[in-house]
Design an enzyme around this catalytic site. Structure first.
Site: not given
Length: 239
Positions: A78-79
């Site tokens: 995530d990210h």
């Protein structure tokens, strides 16, 4: 495997709206796509090209995954900015890795020198998992933690160095980071309560023996400055 990765993002990220957006705007997915190509070439002992693909991926996504690392199905980065995954690291199926995570080694030894993550592991932002250690299934690693030893399944790790706690009472939602325990604050709270209980017992003994109680107020609790400092620290941790 790409379909599995896409499905995982839809399940875990409420911001994912359509497959075009996910495919072109999620660096974690792009880094995994690059890595799976590089890893396929790496296993066939093709020189230079796998590392070149890894560096190109790092340039565009900010995520560095060595071609030798083994990544399972349904992994979600995530990210992802600043994520580093070492050569001999193994990441199990459906792991969730946040930005700034390092799955690294601790020396220049040969052979297996990076961690192995089980299935459904959550590694919080900025966490460091170092060395040839085993992280069990369904483990949560709190943001900023530094993990240096094996972690059994169904536990939570928080702090520096990482301390292991049970998570039997925690919610199943892997995104519920507010459910992580602060074991240091809990230990301090327990000691603080024990000290207050001992002070009450001493106060009772002094009263019974008709001793001087200049520093003790019977009937009305008087908190010292040190008590207030400790309580402020514990209340700030939510304990």
């Amino acid at each position: 495997m790409l379909l599995t990765d896409l499905r995982t993002i839809y399940e875990r990220d409420p911001a994912a709206r359509n497959w075009v957006e996910v495919l072109f705007c999620y660096p974690g997915l792009q880094a995994l796509m690059f890595h799976r190509i590089a890893h396929w070439l790496y296993k066939r002992e093709i020189p230079f090209i796998p590392r070149l693909i890894s560096q190109i991926s790092r340039f565009f996504t900010g995520i560095e995954i060595h071609p030798g690392a083994k990544i399972g199905k349904g992994v979600f980065i995530d990210h992802g900015m600043g994520v580093v995954i070492g050569e001999t690291a193994i990441v199990g199926d459906r792991a969730l890795i946040y930005q700034g995570v390092t799955l690294g080694g601790t020396g220049k030894e040969n052979g297996k020198r990076h961690p192995t993550l089980g299935s459904n592991v959550v590694v919080g932002a900025g966490a460091k998992v170092l060395g040839n250690i085993q992280i069990g299934d369904n483990v949560r690693i709190g943001a900023g933690s530094v993990v240096l030893r094996d972690v059994p399944s169904n536990t939570t790790v928080v702090g520096i160095p990482g301390r292991i706690t049970r998570q039997d009472k925690l919610k199943a939602d892997v995104l519920a980071h507010n459910q992580l325990r602060d074991v240091e604050a809990e230990a301090i709270r327990a000691l603080f309560e024990r000290v207050k209980e001992l002070e009450k017992q001493m106060e009772q003994l002094e009263t019974n023996l008709h001793l001087s109680t200049t520093d003790v107020c019977v009937g009305n609790e008087v908190k010292s400055d040190s008590d207030l400092v400790i309580e402020e620290f514990l209340d700030g941790a939510g304990i």
